[in-house]
Design a protein around this motif. Structure first.
Motif, PDB file in Angstrom:
ATOM      1  N   SER A 109       0.805  -1.223   0.000  1.00  0.00           N
ATOM      2  CA  SER A 109       0.000   0.000   0.000  1.00  0.00           C
ATOM      3  C   SER A 109       0.839   1.275   0.000  1.00  0.00           C
ATOM      4  O   SER A 109       0.342   2.347  -0.336  1.00  0.00           O
ATOM      5  CB  SER A 109      -0.947  -0.002   1.205  1.00  0.00           C
ATOM      6  OG  SER A 109      -0.222  -0.049   2.421  1.00  0.00           O
ATOM      7  N   ARG A 110       2.085   1.195   0.379  1.00  0.00           N
ATOM      8  CA  ARG A 110       2.945   2.386   0.377  1.00  0.00           C
ATOM      9  C   ARG A 110       3.574   2.629  -0.987  1.00  0.00           C
ATOM     10  O   ARG A 110       3.729   3.778  -1.415  1.00  0.00           O
ATOM     11  CB  ARG A 110       4.039   2.237   1.433  1.00  0.00           C
ATOM     12  CG  ARG A 110       3.538   2.420   2.860  1.00  0.00           C
ATOM     13  CD  ARG A 110       4.665   2.412   3.852  1.00  0.00           C
ATOM     14  NE  ARG A 110       4.179   2.532   5.222  1.00  0.00           N
ATOM     15  CZ  ARG A 110       4.938   2.409   6.304  1.00  0.00           C
ATOM     16  NH1 ARG A 110       6.227   2.156   6.165  1.00  0.00           N
ATOM     17  NH2 ARG A 110       4.418   2.527   7.510  1.00  0.00           N
ATOM     18  N   GLU A 111       3.932   1.561  -1.669  1.00  0.00           N
ATOM     19  CA  GLU A 111       4.602   1.708  -2.950  1.00  0.00           C
ATOM     20  C   GLU A 111       3.629   1.613  -4.128  1.00  0.00           C
ATOM     21  O   GLU A 111       4.020   1.894  -5.274  1.00  0.00           O
ATOM     22  CB  GLU A 111       5.684   0.624  -3.093  1.00  0.00           C
ATOM     23  CG  GLU A 111       6.741   0.646  -2.005  1.00  0.00           C
ATOM     24  CD  GLU A 111       7.596   1.893  -2.047  1.00  0.00           C
ATOM     25  OE1 GLU A 111       7.713   2.492  -3.137  1.00  0.00           O
ATOM     26  OE2 GLU A 111       8.147   2.276  -0.991  1.00  0.00           O
ATOM     27  N   GLY A 112       2.379   1.199  -3.885  1.00  0.00           N
ATOM     28  CA  GLY A 112       1.404   1.117  -4.955  1.00  0.00           C
ATOM     29  C   GLY A 112       1.678   0.013  -5.959  1.00  0.00           C
ATOM     30  O   GLY A 112       1.402   0.161  -7.153  1.00  0.00           O
ATOM     31  N   VAL A 113       2.213  -1.115  -5.469  1.00  0.00           N
ATOM     32  CA  VAL A 113       2.538  -2.234  -6.356  1.00  0.00           C
ATOM     33  C   VAL A 113       2.011  -3.541  -5.774  1.00  0.00           C
ATOM     34  O   VAL A 113       1.723  -3.641  -4.576  1.00  0.00           O
ATOM     35  CB  VAL A 113       4.063  -2.361  -6.583  1.00  0.00           C
ATOM     36  CG1 VAL A 113       4.613  -1.112  -7.242  1.00  0.00           C
ATOM     37  CG2 VAL A 113       4.791  -2.644  -5.266  1.00  0.00           C
ATOM     38  N   LEU A 114       1.899  -4.540  -6.646  1.00  0.00           N
ATOM     39  CA  LEU A 114       1.598  -5.899  -6.218  1.00  0.00           C
ATOM     40  C   LEU A 114       2.889  -6.696  -6.313  1.00  0.00           C
ATOM     41  O   LEU A 114       3.454  -6.872  -7.400  1.00  0.00           O
ATOM     42  CB  LEU A 114       0.526  -6.525  -7.121  1.00  0.00           C
ATOM     43  CG  LEU A 114       0.187  -7.991  -6.836  1.00  0.00           C
ATOM     44  CD1 LEU A 114      -0.411  -8.155  -5.448  1.00  0.00           C
ATOM     45  CD2 LEU A 114      -0.758  -8.544  -7.898  1.00  0.00           C
ATOM     46  N   ARG A 115       3.390  -7.173  -5.186  1.00  0.00           N
ATOM     47  CA  ARG A 115       4.648  -7.905  -5.146  1.00  0.00           C
ATOM     48  C   ARG A 115       4.376  -9.407  -5.252  1.00  0.00           C
ATOM     49  O   ARG A 115       3.445  -9.926  -4.635  1.00  0.00           O
ATOM     50  CB  ARG A 115       5.421  -7.588  -3.865  1.00  0.00           C
ATOM     51  CG  ARG A 115       5.742  -6.101  -3.728  1.00  0.00           C
ATOM     52  CD  ARG A 115       6.679  -5.805  -2.566  1.00  0.00           C
ATOM     53  NE  ARG A 115       6.892  -4.364  -2.428  1.00  0.00           N
ATOM     54  CZ  ARG A 115       7.771  -3.667  -3.131  1.00  0.00           C
ATOM     55  NH1 ARG A 115       8.538  -4.284  -4.024  1.00  0.00           N
ATOM     56  NH2 ARG A 115       7.896  -2.370  -2.949  1.00  0.00           N
ATOM     57  N   VAL A 116       5.217 -10.084  -6.016  1.00  0.00           N
ATOM     58  CA  VAL A 116       5.095 -11.519  -6.221  1.00  0.00           C
ATOM     59  C   VAL A 116       6.338 -12.197  -5.652  1.00  0.00           C
ATOM     60  O   VAL A 116       7.471 -11.896  -6.067  1.00  0.00           O
ATOM     61  CB  VAL A 116       4.937 -11.868  -7.712  1.00  0.00           C
ATOM     62  CG1 VAL A 116       4.824 -13.380  -7.899  1.00  0.00           C
ATOM     63  CG2 VAL A 116       3.706 -11.162  -8.288  1.00  0.00           C
ATOM     64  N   VAL A 117       6.122 -13.113  -4.698  1.00  0.00           N
ATOM     65  CA  VAL A 117       7.206 -13.776  -3.972  1.00  0.00           C
ATOM     66  C   VAL A 117       7.246 -15.251  -4.348  1.00  0.00           C
ATOM     67  O   VAL A 117       6.201 -15.910  -4.429  1.00  0.00           O
ATOM     68  CB  VAL A 117       7.011 -13.627  -2.444  1.00  0.00           C
ATOM     69  CG1 VAL A 117       8.039 -14.449  -1.671  1.00  0.00           C
ATOM     70  CG2 VAL A 117       7.090 -12.150  -2.045  1.00  0.00           C
ATOM     71  N   ASP A 118       8.451 -15.765  -4.587  1.00  0.00           N
ATOM     72  CA  ASP A 118       8.633 -17.198  -4.816  1.00  0.00           C
ATOM     73  C   ASP A 118       8.623 -17.905  -3.463  1.00  0.00           C
ATOM     74  O   ASP A 118       9.454 -17.606  -2.600  1.00  0.00           O
ATOM     75  CB  ASP A 118       9.959 -17.452  -5.533  1.00  0.00           C
ATOM     76  CG  ASP A 118      10.178 -18.919  -5.849  1.00  0.00           C
ATOM     77  OD1 ASP A 118      10.611 -19.667  -4.956  1.00  0.00           O
ATOM     78  OD2 ASP A 118       9.885 -19.328  -6.991  1.00  0.00           O
ATOM     79  N   THR A 119       7.692 -18.860  -3.283  1.00  0.00           N
ATOM     80  CA  THR A 119       7.542 -19.486  -1.969  1.00  0.00           C
ATOM     81  C   THR A 119       8.653 -20.484  -1.658  1.00  0.00           C
ATOM     82  O   THR A 119       8.839 -20.839  -0.493  1.00  0.00           O
ATOM     83  CB  THR A 119       6.179 -20.198  -1.877  1.00  0.00           C
ATOM     84  OG1 THR A 119       6.055 -21.141  -2.953  1.00  0.00           O
ATOM     85  CG2 THR A 119       5.042 -19.193  -1.944  1.00  0.00           C
TER      86      THR A 119
END
Length: 376
Positions: A123-133
């Motif tokens: 919500s601070r950077e305005g992005v959707l982050r995708v993490v490799d589990t």
């Protein structure tokens, strides 16, 4: 060895074999369990669905915001309130074994791409982050604008939907091409997102709007609106996706809605204010956090009634139900995995009994040998 000695040793050996069986704590490995985020207590309560009791409390360093199960139920991913940290809770030891720091501030989490991706709106950077589990590293980030807070994702990793808490915009994201496809403008304020079991429809509930929005998950187009009033969490679905269960903001009830017709299907009365909820895999039970009562209400969905109340840690807000509730619980050998705090431990009495049995076996063998020497 005499027949009497052999019988004695056989009896002791059989008793020892019973004690040596793997001791599996109730609700271990995330199977047949419900995990409840308790924001005020900085902890997660683990409920055994067979007994409707809290069997474990996992302490956290930060207040939990959201919970998401991995498809194999081995991990629960935890985001934290006003934080950029994601914690990885290993359900086999009921403890956080690692964590990851991302930029900005992480909101609600969603699992995608068969469990290999974890989606985290920032919500601070305005992005959707995708993490490799697997590697626990960030793969990429997709700009969505605004203050994205909630997310829902298709299991195959094709698309995701992100809710902007500032403007109320619902953004459809093409994960494979890493691009925004469409944006639907809902009422301003906080919204919760839920995809149907088949991934065909997205339900949007809000804390300020009176309408439940039904969105076509393939096109991103609005299909219909259903007037039900404000909600306090994401909707839960029946296994077929025909019914939706919505926790109501400011009302002690869960509203039931037929998502196809929009016809209300009644409600389930509660003894407190509902927050997040989850539905069991078989669709027979629902679990809803009662934040003002420090309880989880266990709902009989067929009877539309509450069948039990489970005390949990202070301030329960979100609920995650195991995706493998019907699968037999795998065994965990005592001591095979580390327990660094908050995890199940083997009762010391079991090991005391085991030690006594080993001594008894050794004593019986020695006594039998001495008897044989005297007879010679």
């Amino acid at each position: 060895m005499s027949s009497r000695g052999r019988r004695l040793l056989l009896s002791v050996a059989l008793l020892a074999s019973v004690v040596l069986q793997p001791i599996t704590p109730a609700g271990a490995n995330g199977v047949g369990t419900v995990y409840v985020a308790s924001e005020a207590a900085n902890s997660i309560s683990v409920i055994d669905t067979n007994t409707n009791t809290a069997v474990e409390v996992v302490p956290l360093k930060l207040p939990p915001l959201s919970l998401a199960f991995s498809p194999d139920a081995h991990w629960v991913y935890v985001s934290h309130l006003d934080s950029n940290v994601i914690s990885f809770l290993d359900t086999s030891v009921e403890d956080v074994t690692s964590s990851l720091k991302l930029g900005g501030q992480v909101g609600q989490l969603a699992v995608s791409s068969g469990g290999s991706w974890l989606l985290a709106p920032d919500s601070r950077e305005g992005v959707l982050r995708v993490v490799d589990t697997s590697s626990r590293t960030e793969l990429f980030a997709i700009p969505v604008g605004g203050q994205p807070e909630n997310v829902a994702a298709a299991s195959d990793g094709s698309v995701a939907f992100v809710a902007d808490r500032a403007s109320g915009a619902i953004t459809m994201v093409d994960l494979k091409n890493r691009a925004v496809v469409r944006t639907h403008q809902a009422s301003s304020g906080k919204h919760y997102l839920a995809l149907s079991p088949g991934g065909q429809e997205l339900l949007v509930t809000g804390e300020s709007g009176d309408d439940l929005l039904v969105v076509d998950a393939n096109s991103g187009q609005l299909k219909r609106t259903i007037a039900i009033g404000p909600a306090s969490g994401a909707a839960g679905f029946s296994p077929t996706g025909e019914l939706a269960y919505v926790p109501r903001l400011g009302r002690a009830e869960v509203t039931i809605v037929n998502t196809a017709s929009g016809v209300p299907g009644g409600s389930i009365s509660l003894q407190g204010q509902p927050a997040g909820l989850g539905i069991s895999r078989d669709g027979k039970k629902g679990y809803v956090a009662l934040r003002d009562k420090d309880q989880v209400a266990v709902m009989d969905l067929a009877q539309k009634s509450v069948m039990a109340h489970v005390p949990v840690e202070s301030g329960p807000t979100r609920v995650a139900v195991s995706p493998l509730q019907a699968k037999p619980q795998p065994a965990v050998m005592p001591g095979a995995l580390p327990n660094t705090g908050g995890g199940p431990v083997t009762p010391s009495g079991s090991w005391d009994l085991l030690g006594g049995l080993l001594i008894l076996i050794a004593g019986a063998a020695a006594g039998t040998w001495r008897l044989r020497l005297r007879r010679r």
